[in-house]
Design an enzyme around this catalytic site. Structure first.
Site, PDB file in Angstrom:
ATOM      1  CG  HIS A 231      -0.371   0.375   2.497  1.00  0.00           C
ATOM      2  ND1 HIS A 231      -0.045  -0.549   3.471  1.00  0.00           N
ATOM      3  CD2 HIS A 231      -0.038   1.581   3.028  1.00  0.00           C
ATOM      4  CE1 HIS A 231       0.452   0.083   4.510  1.00  0.00           C
ATOM      5  NE2 HIS A 231       0.470   1.374   4.264  1.00  0.00           N
ATOM      6  CG  ASP A 280      -0.352  -3.850   2.561  1.00  0.00           C
ATOM      7  OD1 ASP A 280       0.226  -3.448   1.538  1.00  0.00           O
ATOM      8  OD2 ASP A 280      -0.559  -3.139   3.567  1.00  0.00           O
ATOM      9  CB  SER A 405       3.061   1.570   6.445  1.00  0.00           C
ATOM     10  OG  SER A 405       1.870   1.941   7.091  1.00  0.00           O
TER      11      SER A 405
END
Length: 467
Positions: A231, A280, A405
């Site tokens: 992402h 992801d 992330s």
């Protein structure tokens, strides 16, 4: 410690008398993780009733262990390996002061004689014994320490420590790292180590889109690649827009970007799920490899030969199922991620992955994320690919922030570090709040669940994925 194949360890403690805690011939003497646990549990009060200082007796016990092993081996093989082909390392921790038993130095000479060291000038066999002496405390007797230690040109065998916290740094100075830099899951843990030395696998990935600003994520080194979250990228992102920073001094361009083919952020909008983070994960191929150094080296990936060696698994137990059993046991599992602060500071944040009875409650909180306010089916959001952390039970877990992330979720086993997940998404962005609510959970993609893709994409990286 005796070195053949895997090291076999022995432990002798001493006060007035010597006590053999572990013989190198015992079955578990080659299990480094078990020996480490044994050392941590050593009862230092065992010599409290007889608190003299008798290193002579301790070294005599070492000598007798060698003699006993030689006799046992002579019954099976000639010549006995222990005194002919085995390389030995003695690590002595003492203040060098002796108040009983006499000088320990003659016993070192006996050990050298038993191992045929120094007899033949044409082959002195000095490589078969190293004696390292750690002088502990403020009042050490350096003359005794120097007399006990090996004397080899260009090598340090005596170390003076103010206290035990200095021990790790001393071991770092005595070990030649040049042959181990390529090993996975290693770092420096001594007090003066830099953040990069403690977390040498950590990288930052930046995407600078023309006219749209910059986005930053984290990742982990895989020799020619960086493993991160899908992402962090748009489908039309181009390699020239992406850079990878390995610490403040090393920047790499990118040759390719590979998102997991089953990652589709909008894949369940027809079910009312605006964002879907299954699969992801992404791999960023570096334009130029990162040579291994103490500040740049990879984590261990599960189900690889390097991870099997780090777990000290024999060949018959080197299976992916065994890796999963050891690295993701069904309980609240201690793990950590690394969060950057400023240009050079890296902070470890310790969490518990909920794999036991709290797993269901952790996953259920996913539906409290604002994007899923109108979603009723948990399985539309949380798939078997996710690991869950966060919350306040059994302890308060820190939450990942937006810029974390793509960073690795790491578990520790036997002083080695293994990546088991990639940070994906969280229920709430709590990093600007003074206190996170109990339902603030984070979700991470389990590497065990994306192994076919990793194996295919990294097939040329000599990682030795297990079948």
């Amino acid at each position: 410690c005796q070195l053949w194949g895997s090291p076999h360890y022995g432990i002798v403690t001493f006060g007035t008398e010597a006590r053999v805690v572990l013989s190198p011939t015992e079955p578990r003497a080659a299990d480094g993780a078990w020996v480490g646990e044994l050392l941590e549990k050593l009862p230092f009060a065992a010599h409290a009733q007889k608190p003299g200082t008798n290193p002579h007796a301790a070294l005599k016990a070492v000598y007798e262990l060698l003699v006993q092993q030689e006799r046992g081996e002579q019954l099976r093989v000639q010549p006995p390996p222990v005194t002919n082909s085995t390389r030995h390392v003695l690590v002595i921790m003492t203040d060098g002061r002796v108040n009983m038993g006499g000088s320990p130095v003659p016993v070192i000479h006996q050990i050298r004689e038993l191992l045929s060291i120094g007899r033949d000038p044409r082959n002195d066999r000095e490589d078969f014994l190293d004696v390292y002496v750690f002088g502990v405390g403020d009042l050490v007797h350096t003359e005794t320490l120097n007399a006990l230690a090996s004397q080899k040109d260009g090598e340090q065998h005596v170390f003076l420590l103010r206290g035990l916290p200095d021990l790790q740094e001393a071991f770092h100075r005595m070990i030649d790292e040049s042959t181990t830099l390529g090993l996975c899951g290693l770092s420096h843990e001594f007090s003066s180590a830099t953040d990069r030395e403690r977390n040498p696998w950590h990288v930052s990935v930046s995407v600078t889109r023309p006219g749209q600003g910059q986005e930053r994520c984290q990742g982990s080194l895989v020799p020619y690649f960086v493993l991160t979250a899908a992402h962090c990228f748009h489908l039309d992102d181009q390699a020239p827009w992406i850079t990878v920073d390995v610490g403040p001094q090393v920047r790499r361009g990118v040759a390719g970007l590979f998102l997991h083919p089953q990652y589709e952020l909008g894949g369940r909008r027809d079910r009312g799920v605006p964002e879907f983070y299954d699969y992801d994960v992404a791999l960023v191929q570096l334009a130029k490899p990162v040579p291994p150094t103490p500040t740049m080296r990879p984590l261990c990936l599960p189900c690889t030969e390097g991870a099997s060696r780090a777990l000290r698994l024999p060949p018959e137990q080197s299976t992916c199922d065994e890796h999963r059993r050891l690295l993701l046991p069904e309980k609240n599992l201690d793990a950590f991620f690394v969060s950057p602060h400023g240009p050079s500071e890296l902070q470890r944040r310790h969490v518990r992955i909920k794999l036991g009875e709290q797993r269901g409650a952790c996953e259920a909180d996913a539906l409290r994320a604002p994007p899923y306010a109108n979603v009723s089916a948990l399985e539309d959001v949380v798939t078997p690919r996710f690991l869950c952390s966060g919350g306040t039970e059994p302890l308060v877990d820190p939450n990942a922030c937006r810029g974390d992330s793509g960073g690795p979720i790491i578990v520790t086993r036997g002083k080695r570090y293994f990546q088991v997940g990639v940070i994906s998404w969280g229920v709430l962005d709590v990093c600007r709040q003074p206190r996170a609510p109990p339902f603030a959970r984070d979700f991470h993609v389990s590497l065990f669940e994306v192994l076919p893709w990793l194996r295919a994409r990294l097939r040329d990286e000599d990682l030795g994925f297990l079948p």
